[in-house]
Design a protein around this motif. Sequence first.
Motif, short mmCIF file in Angstrom:
data_model
loop_
_atom_site.label_atom_id
_atom_site.label_comp_id
_atom_site.label_asym_id
_atom_site.label_seq_id
_atom_site.Cartn_x
_atom_site.Cartn_y
_atom_site.Cartn_z
N ARG A 1 -1.13 17.37 -13.19
CA ARG A 1 0.30 17.08 -12.97
C ARG A 1 0.60 15.59 -13.10
O ARG A 1 1.69 15.21 -13.54
N PHE A 2 -0.33 14.75 -12.71
CA PHE A 2 -0.13 13.30 -12.74
C PHE A 2 -0.98 12.70 -13.87
O PHE A 2 -2.07 13.18 -14.17
N THR A 3 -0.45 11.62 -14.45
CA THR A 3 -1.18 10.89 -15.49
C THR A 3 -1.09 9.40 -15.22
O THR A 3 0.01 8.85 -15.08
N ILE A 4 -2.24 8.76 -15.14
CA ILE A 4 -2.29 7.31 -14.96
C ILE A 4 -2.49 6.64 -16.31
O ILE A 4 -3.21 7.17 -17.17
N SER A 5 -1.84 5.52 -16.51
CA SER A 5 -1.98 4.78 -17.76
C SER A 5 -1.80 3.29 -17.46
O SER A 5 -1.45 2.92 -16.34
N ARG A 6 -2.05 2.47 -18.45
CA ARG A 6 -1.88 1.03 -18.26
C ARG A 6 -1.52 0.37 -19.57
O ARG A 6 -1.86 0.88 -20.65
N ASP A 7 -0.84 -0.76 -19.48
CA ASP A 7 -0.52 -1.59 -20.62
C ASP A 7 -1.03 -2.98 -20.29
O ASP A 7 -0.36 -3.72 -19.54
N ASN A 8 -2.19 -3.33 -20.79
CA ASN A 8 -2.80 -4.61 -20.43
C ASN A 8 -2.02 -5.80 -20.96
O ASN A 8 -2.06 -6.88 -20.39
N ALA A 9 -1.29 -5.60 -22.04
CA ALA A 9 -0.46 -6.69 -22.56
C ALA A 9 0.66 -7.04 -21.57
O ALA A 9 1.12 -8.18 -21.52
N LYS A 10 1.07 -6.06 -20.79
CA LYS A 10 2.13 -6.27 -19.81
C LYS A 10 1.58 -6.41 -18.39
O LYS A 10 2.37 -6.57 -17.44
N ASN A 11 0.26 -6.34 -18.25
CA ASN A 11 -0.36 -6.44 -16.92
C ASN A 11 0.24 -5.41 -15.96
O ASN A 11 0.50 -5.70 -14.79
N THR A 12 0.43 -4.20 -16.46
CA THR A 12 1.14 -3.16 -15.71
C THR A 12 0.40 -1.83 -15.80
O THR A 12 -0.14 -1.49 -16.86
N ALA A 13 0.40 -1.11 -14.68
CA ALA A 13 -0.15 0.24 -14.64
C ALA A 13 0.99 1.21 -14.30
O ALA A 13 2.00 0.81 -13.71
N TYR A 14 0.80 2.46 -14.69
CA TYR A 14 1.84 3.46 -14.49
C TYR A 14 1.23 4.72 -13.89
O TYR A 14 0.04 5.00 -14.05
N LEU A 15 2.09 5.49 -13.23
CA LEU A 15 1.70 6.81 -12.75
C LEU A 15 2.84 7.76 -13.09
O LEU A 15 3.92 7.69 -12.47
N GLN A 16 2.61 8.60 -14.08
CA GLN A 16 3.58 9.63 -14.44
C GLN A 16 3.32 10.86 -13.58
O GLN A 16 2.21 11.41 -13.61
N MET A 17 4.32 11.27 -12.82
CA MET A 17 4.16 12.39 -11.89
C MET A 17 5.09 13.52 -12.32
O MET A 17 6.32 13.34 -12.30
N ASN A 18 4.52 14.63 -12.71
CA ASN A 18 5.29 15.80 -13.12
C ASN A 18 5.09 16.94 -12.13
O ASN A 18 4.14 16.92 -11.34
N SER A 19 5.98 17.91 -12.20
CA SER A 19 5.88 19.09 -11.33
C SER A 19 5.66 18.69 -9.87
O SER A 19 4.77 19.21 -9.19
N LEU A 20 6.49 17.79 -9.41
CA LEU A 20 6.31 17.27 -8.05
C LEU A 20 6.53 18.37 -7.01
O LEU A 20 7.36 19.28 -7.19
N ARG A 21 5.79 18.25 -5.93
CA ARG A 21 5.83 19.21 -4.83
C ARG A 21 6.18 18.49 -3.54
O ARG A 21 5.93 17.28 -3.41
N PRO A 22 6.71 19.19 -2.56
CA PRO A 22 7.01 18.53 -1.27
C PRO A 22 5.79 17.84 -0.67
O PRO A 22 5.94 16.79 -0.03
N GLU A 23 4.62 18.39 -0.88
CA GLU A 23 3.41 17.78 -0.32
C GLU A 23 3.01 16.48 -1.03
O GLU A 23 2.09 15.80 -0.58
N ASP A 24 3.70 16.13 -2.10
CA ASP A 24 3.47 14.83 -2.75
C ASP A 24 4.26 13.72 -2.07
O ASP A 24 4.10 12.54 -2.43
#
Length: 124
Positions: free
Chosen positions: A66-89
């Motif tokens: 459901r979640f995907t982590i990624s990064r863009d080192n040129a931007k010194n940034t990391a991301y967390l794409q969260m899909n199909s979110l649930r109340p327990e998240d």
Amino acid sequence: VQLVESGGGLVQAGDSLRLSCAASGRTVSSYSMAWFRQAPGKEREFVAAISASGGSSYYADSVKGRFTISRDNAKNTAYLQMNSLRPEDTAVYYCAAPSKIFIIYYARGEYDYWGPGTQVTVSS
């Protein structure tokens, strides 16, 4: 190193959110980065981590697929794409970075730098 998360909010179950973690003060391109989360009354838990190059990623069983982590080192940034979110998240989500190269990626104590967190609330 300063880390600042953004992108949290209030969503409904099944919705998606994308969190960002901007790093400053030092390039983080040589180090892994991770996301942890902490729900009210619970311990802070590992969510996902990504290697320095971005070639390897690791997930907690509860978010795998459901979640995907990624990064863009040129931007010194990391991301967390969260899909199909649930109340327990629902939790405060924290970005973290270590000060050494080789770490146990899921261990909270391996990370030296933390952001202030961003709240994610998922309603049912």
